[in-house]
Design a protein around this motif. Sequence first.
Motif, PDB file in Angstrom:
ATOM      1  N   ALA A 131      44.064  45.680  22.193  1.00  0.00           N
ATOM      2  CA  ALA A 131      43.773  47.112  22.299  1.00  0.00           C
ATOM      3  C   ALA A 131      45.053  47.908  22.535  1.00  0.00           C
ATOM      4  N   HIS A 132      45.948  47.377  23.359  1.00  0.00           N
ATOM      5  CA  HIS A 132      47.175  48.100  23.705  1.00  0.00           C
ATOM      6  C   HIS A 132      48.170  48.118  22.542  1.00  0.00           C
ATOM      7  N   PHE A 133      48.413  46.967  21.940  1.00  0.00           N
ATOM      8  CA  PHE A 133      49.477  46.888  20.936  1.00  0.00           C
ATOM      9  C   PHE A 133      48.988  47.196  19.526  1.00  0.00           C
ATOM     10  N   ALA A 134      47.737  46.863  19.208  1.00  0.00           N
ATOM     11  CA  ALA A 134      47.235  47.110  17.855  1.00  0.00           C
ATOM     12  C   ALA A 134      46.648  48.505  17.709  1.00  0.00           C
ATOM     13  N   PHE A 135      46.051  49.041  18.786  1.00  0.00           N
ATOM     14  CA  PHE A 135      45.369  50.333  18.686  1.00  0.00           C
ATOM     15  C   PHE A 135      45.942  51.391  19.622  1.00  0.00           C
ATOM     16  N   GLY A 136      47.023  51.063  20.318  1.00  0.00           N
ATOM     17  CA  GLY A 136      47.713  52.051  21.141  1.00  0.00           C
ATOM     18  C   GLY A 136      46.948  52.528  22.354  1.00  0.00           C
ATOM     19  N   VAL A 137      46.072  51.701  22.909  1.00  0.00           N
ATOM     20  CA  VAL A 137      45.293  52.093  24.082  1.00  0.00           C
ATOM     21  C   VAL A 137      46.193  52.079  25.313  1.00  0.00           C
ATOM     22  N   ALA A 138      46.205  53.180  26.056  1.00  0.00           N
ATOM     23  CA  ALA A 138      46.991  53.261  27.289  1.00  0.00           C
ATOM     24  C   ALA A 138      46.264  52.505  28.396  1.00  0.00           C
ATOM     25  N   LEU A 139      46.988  51.682  29.121  1.00  0.00           N
ATOM     26  CA  LEU A 139      46.398  50.866  30.179  1.00  0.00           C
ATOM     27  C   LEU A 139      46.655  51.496  31.547  1.00  0.00           C
ATOM     28  N   PRO A 140      45.819  51.180  32.543  1.00  0.00           N
ATOM     29  CA  PRO A 140      46.036  51.726  33.893  1.00  0.00           C
ATOM     30  C   PRO A 140      47.416  51.345  34.421  1.00  0.00           C
ATOM     31  N   THR A 141      48.018  52.263  35.149  1.00  0.00           N
ATOM     32  CA  THR A 141      49.345  52.005  35.716  1.00  0.00           C
ATOM     33  C   THR A 141      49.303  51.798  37.223  1.00  0.00           C
ATOM     34  N   ARG A 142      48.176  52.100  37.856  1.00  0.00           N
ATOM     35  CA  ARG A 142      48.057  51.956  39.307  1.00  0.00           C
ATOM     36  C   ARG A 142      47.564  50.560  39.667  1.00  0.00           C
ATOM     37  N   ALA A 143      48.175  49.974  40.693  1.00  0.00           N
ATOM     38  CA  ALA A 143      47.755  48.643  41.143  1.00  0.00           C
ATOM     39  C   ALA A 143      46.315  48.659  41.641  1.00  0.00           C
ATOM     40  N   SER A 144      45.895  49.772  42.264  1.00  0.00           N
ATOM     41  CA  SER A 144      44.531  49.861  42.787  1.00  0.00           C
ATOM     42  C   SER A 144      43.505  49.748  41.669  1.00  0.00           C
ATOM     43  N   ALA A 145      43.826  50.267  40.484  1.00  0.00           N
ATOM     44  CA  ALA A 145      42.904  50.179  39.352  1.00  0.00           C
ATOM     45  C   ALA A 145      42.724  48.732  38.913  1.00  0.00           C
ATOM     46  N   TRP A 146      43.821  47.988  38.888  1.00  0.00           N
ATOM     47  CA  TRP A 146      43.727  46.587  38.488  1.00  0.00           C
ATOM     48  C   TRP A 146      43.032  45.752  39.557  1.00  0.00           C
ATOM     49  N   LEU A 147      43.198  46.112  40.840  1.00  0.00           N
ATOM     50  CA  LEU A 147      42.464  45.411  41.898  1.00  0.00           C
ATOM     51  C   LEU A 147      40.961  45.670  41.769  1.00  0.00           C
ATOM     52  N   THR A 148      40.603  46.918  41.431  1.00  0.00           N
ATOM     53  CA  THR A 148      39.192  47.237  41.191  1.00  0.00           C
ATOM     54  C   THR A 148      38.656  46.413  40.029  1.00  0.00           C
ATOM     55  N   PHE A 149      39.434  46.328  38.960  1.00  0.00           N
ATOM     56  CA  PHE A 149      39.014  45.532  37.812  1.00  0.00           C
ATOM     57  C   PHE A 149      38.852  44.057  38.189  1.00  0.00           C
ATOM     58  N   LEU A 150      39.720  43.563  39.058  1.00  0.00           N
ATOM     59  CA  LEU A 150      39.667  42.158  39.457  1.00  0.00           C
ATOM     60  C   LEU A 150      38.361  41.819  40.153  1.00  0.00           C
ATOM     61  N   TRP A 151      37.953  42.660  41.139  1.00  0.00           N
ATOM     62  CA  TRP A 151      36.714  42.307  41.845  1.00  0.00           C
ATOM     63  C   TRP A 151      35.490  42.550  40.970  1.00  0.00           C
ATOM     64  N   ILE A 152      35.552  43.539  40.082  1.00  0.00           N
ATOM     65  CA  ILE A 152      34.447  43.743  39.151  1.00  0.00           C
ATOM     66  C   ILE A 152      34.317  42.534  38.227  1.00  0.00           C
ATOM     67  N   TYR A 153      35.448  42.025  37.764  1.00  0.00           N
ATOM     68  CA  TYR A 153      35.433  40.867  36.869  1.00  0.00           C
ATOM     69  C   TYR A 153      34.886  39.624  37.582  1.00  0.00           C
ATOM     70  N   VAL A 154      35.390  39.363  38.785  1.00  0.00           N
ATOM     71  CA  VAL A 154      34.965  38.158  39.512  1.00  0.00           C
ATOM     72  C   VAL A 154      33.476  38.212  39.838  1.00  0.00           C
ATOM     73  N   PHE A 155      33.018  39.332  40.425  1.00  0.00           N
ATOM     74  CA  PHE A 155      31.598  39.458  40.739  1.00  0.00           C
ATOM     75  C   PHE A 155      30.755  39.418  39.465  1.00  0.00           C
ATOM     76  N   GLY A 156      31.258  40.049  38.400  1.00  0.00           N
ATOM     77  CA  GLY A 156      30.518  40.056  37.142  1.00  0.00           C
ATOM     78  C   GLY A 156      30.383  38.668  36.551  1.00  0.00           C
ATOM     79  N   MET A 157      31.441  37.872  36.603  1.00  0.00           N
ATOM     80  CA  MET A 157      31.385  36.524  36.060  1.00  0.00           C
ATOM     81  C   MET A 157      30.451  35.644  36.882  1.00  0.00           C
ATOM     82  N   ILE A 158      30.515  35.760  38.202  1.00  0.00           N
ATOM     83  CA  ILE A 158      29.634  34.951  39.048  1.00  0.00           C
ATOM     84  C   ILE A 158      28.170  35.296  38.785  1.00  0.00           C
ATOM     85  N   THR A 159      27.874  36.600  38.741  1.00  0.00           N
ATOM     86  CA  THR A 159      26.497  37.032  38.488  1.00  0.00           C
ATOM     87  C   THR A 159      26.029  36.592  37.112  1.00  0.00           C
TER      88      THR A 159
END
Length: 260
Positions: A131-159
């Motif tokens: 998405a970033h390199f082929a379609f130019g999607v801008a990614l989050p730059t804040r560490a807090s955003a990636w931490l939010t994504f991390l717990w959403i991913y982990v809880f989502g995978m477990i569920t």
Amino acid sequence: MNAIALGFDRARYETRVYFRQGDTILFTFLFPIIMLTIFSVAFSSAGNIGARPDGTGGVTPAAFYLPGMIAAGILLSGVQNLAVDIAVERGDGTLKRLAGTPLPVLSYFIGKLGQVFATSVLQVILLIVMAHFAFGVALPTRASAWLTFLWIYVFGMITSAVLGIALSRVPRSGKSATAVIIPIVLVLQFISGVYLQFSMLPVWLQNVASIFPLKWIAQGTRSVFLPSSFAVQEQGGDWNLGESRSSSASGSSSGWWPRS
């Protein structure tokens, strides 16, 4: 400790077997990547989504669909992959044979969970990189955003993994597993805001989708990758991350061999 070590060995074995199955790779690993490419190319000429009346602002179709494809990948890895795999192993007698070996039940489930986490992490990385390199999607730059994504991913995978284990009991045989599980997964994707803008759905269908984890996984992922202005399109006009965490954490793992 021996059971855990055996579980990691089992996870490596399960991962190798996974990548040897062409149909599995296509419908669970590559499917979100293919869909992101299709949506990004098909709607590229329609302009930005969520743009102002003067045409400014908004996000590209690739940026808009990226969170949904990540959420779909989590569902496919945890629910479809596990449900079909366990149902097939139950149908062909694999589970019965494993139950007669020294392999502990814990090791079996660690192997399954290890495989879905390993393949899902690789899938998410590929989605984000493409998405970033082929379609130019801008990614989050804040560490807090990636931490939010991390717990959403982990809880989502477990569920999703717990739901996949539960759904593996639905097919009556291993041969019917794909035909039974795939329609369920497709319906969940359409009503959970993966392919359609969630606010476009009737309120009663939004309420139905809220029962299942995919809606909350997709919503939480959108909160990370989309601008805050898109929150008004969610139920209640807010990302509701607290409710996403509660919904994802409500699942619990099982400590039993799937009955053969």
